[in-house]
Design an enzyme around this catalytic site. Structure first.
Site, PDB file in Angstrom:
ATOM      1  N   TYR A 102      81.349 -33.420  -9.389  1.00 27.62           N
ATOM      2  CA  TYR A 102      82.294 -33.512 -10.516  1.00 27.62           C
ATOM      3  C   TYR A 102      83.379 -34.526 -10.151  1.00 27.62           C
ATOM      4  O   TYR A 102      83.946 -34.472  -9.062  1.00 27.62           O
ATOM      5  CB  TYR A 102      82.936 -32.146 -10.771  1.00 27.62           C
ATOM      6  CG  TYR A 102      84.019 -32.201 -11.827  1.00 27.62           C
ATOM      7  CD1 TYR A 102      83.733 -31.926 -13.159  1.00 27.62           C
ATOM      8  CD2 TYR A 102      85.331 -32.573 -11.496  1.00 27.62           C
ATOM      9  CE1 TYR A 102      84.714 -32.002 -14.130  1.00 27.62           C
ATOM     10  CE2 TYR A 102      86.312 -32.656 -12.470  1.00 27.62           C
ATOM     11  CZ  TYR A 102      86.007 -32.377 -13.780  1.00 27.62           C
ATOM     12  OH  TYR A 102      86.970 -32.467 -14.736  1.00 27.62           O
ATOM     13  N   GLU A 190      85.852 -38.241 -17.487  1.00 30.77           N
ATOM     14  CA  GLU A 190      85.167 -37.230 -16.671  1.00 30.77           C
ATOM     15  C   GLU A 190      83.688 -37.545 -16.513  1.00 30.77           C
ATOM     16  O   GLU A 190      83.027 -37.914 -17.479  1.00 30.77           O
ATOM     17  CB  GLU A 190      85.333 -35.861 -17.344  1.00 30.77           C
ATOM     18  CG  GLU A 190      84.689 -34.714 -16.600  1.00 30.77           C
ATOM     19  CD  GLU A 190      84.760 -33.411 -17.397  1.00 30.77           C
ATOM     20  OE1 GLU A 190      85.730 -32.660 -17.226  1.00 30.77           O
ATOM     21  OE2 GLU A 190      83.839 -33.157 -18.204  1.00 30.77           O
TER      22      GLU A 190
END
Ligand code: GDP
Ligand code: MN
Length: 377
Positions: A102, A190
């Site tokens: 992530y 993201e």
């Protein structure tokens, strides 16, 4: 402002962040053709909706044949994910995933700065990781003057990776993503998951970007990616007309002058067992055009069964408001019940003018609300 994954991937690829080739499809048979175009044996079919958690909702499927691609596209195009109907899918080269990470840049209110967040727990929803194992999320505040020069990007890359080939790729991705974030006035950039493939390459498998609405005036390219939802289209109309408007989910359309009175009106509707369809402050003045615009706005919502007009005449006189309402409704083609409560300067004259017309006139706010709730049942 949010954009779709495919749009974010276009931005990524334009600044050199590695993503896989994709074809955007609106119909299942286009997805079958896209399967041939992509040429790798395995493709992934992904719902393009402005919300996350598509994987869990069945909106991300791998396909190894043309028929499978067609079948998945058909299914996914019939889904509604978290209230967003799927109208298009991405057919993309499938990635052979070895591990998932992530990475994001986000505006952090606490540190009043951009924060880099990274985790080796990629693929899962980051909120879950944050709630259950917050120690697995690494956060670094970015100094706006220093930014992300090589030495810092390297330091951060080493937090997730020890293989030097991975570190080098990560440095480049971090620096490019940060630059994109700053250049586009983003509030979130993201990658979840960023993956290491079987060929030891780092690839952004998902891409999500959100932008600061207040900066859109200087980001015409970003703004051109805007795809309003039905609700946002209505809110844009309201903004153009100069109204403060918030869409809610109820049945009683409210037209009120003043934000405080509008809040009180919504509370009162709830109190009497009804549901407000909206918050709408039309501001002062008795201009009939304003009433016409406001009614058009309320009638766009098919759930609205009755309209409650609640006006306090301070500087605006109630007789002016009444004559404005009469003029406005001559030009409106609707037989929806309209309840009017007028109070303040010249209220008697105003109410008198509305008697015997299409309006149902109430004297107090309680009476008006009760009438509206009854009419909505
Ligand atoms: P989200 O659920 O909306 O966040 O959609 P993602 O794009 O993140 O996809 C969800 C999950 O599907 C990922 O975490 C992966 O595990 C899996 N996935 C997506 N694309 C691929 C792919 O190309 N290959 C493989 N093997 N898995 C994929
Ligand atoms: Mn994802």
């Amino acid at each position: 402002m949010k954009i779709h994954e495919y749009q974010a991937k276009d931005l990524f690829s334009s600044c050199g962040i590695p993503v896989k080739k994709y074809v955007l499809c609106y119909q299942a048979d286009e997805a079958a053709r896209a399967y041939d175009e992509i040429t790798t044996e395995c493709v992934v079919v992904k719902a393009q909706v402005l919300t996350g958690g598509r994987g869990k909702a069945g909106g991300v499927k791998l396909a190894k044949t043309k028929d499978e691609a067609l079948h998945h596209a058909k299914n996914i195009l019939s889904l509604t994910i978290k209230d967003f109907p799927v109208t298009k899918v991405m057919v993309s080269e499938c990635v052979d995933i070895k591990s998932e990470y992530y990475v994001s840049f986000i505006i952090d209110r606490n540190s009043k700065a951009v924060v880099l967040m990274m985790s080796a727990e990629g693929g899962m929803e980051i909120e879950e990781v944050a709630a259950e194992t917050p120690e697995k999320i690494h956060k670094f505040v970015i100094d706006p003057i220093i930014g992300l020069p090589d030495y810092l990007a390297r330091k951060y890359a080493f937090v997730l990776f020890d293989n030097i080939a991975h570190v080098n790729q990560m440095v480049s991705i971090l620096q490019k993503l940060y630059k994109l974030f700053i250049d586009t006035d983003a509030s979130l950039a993201e990658i979840n998951p960023l993956v290491v493939t079987g060929e030891e390459e780092l690839v952004a498998v998902d891409a999500k970007m959100t932008f600061d609405d207040n900066a859109l005036y200087r980001q015409p390219e970003v703004l051109s990616l805007f795809e309003p939802t039905e609700d946002e289209k209505i809110e844009t109309y309201a903004k153009e007309k100069g109204f403060s408007f918030v869409h809610l989910d109820g049945e009683i359309g409210c037209m009120v002058n003043g934000a405080g009175l509008a809040m009180a009106t919504m509370d009162m509707i709830k109190l009497y067992g009804g549901t407000p369809a909206n918050f709408l402050d039309i501001g002062g003045s008795s201009n009939p055009n304003k009433v016409i615009d406001a009614m058009k706005l309320l009638l766009k919502d098919k759930k609205v069964k009755v309209v409650l007009i609640n006006i306090f005449g301070g500087i605006t006189r109630c007789d002016d408001v009444a004559s404005g309402l009469l003029t406005a409704f001559q030009q409106l083609d609707t037989d929806i019940p309209v309840i009017v409560r007028l109070t303040g300067t010249n209220e008697k004259e105003g109410r008198e003018m509305l008697k015997g017309t299409r309006f149902r006139v109430a004297e107090t706010m309680g009476e008006a609300t009760r009438m509206a709730v009854e009419a909505s049942k």
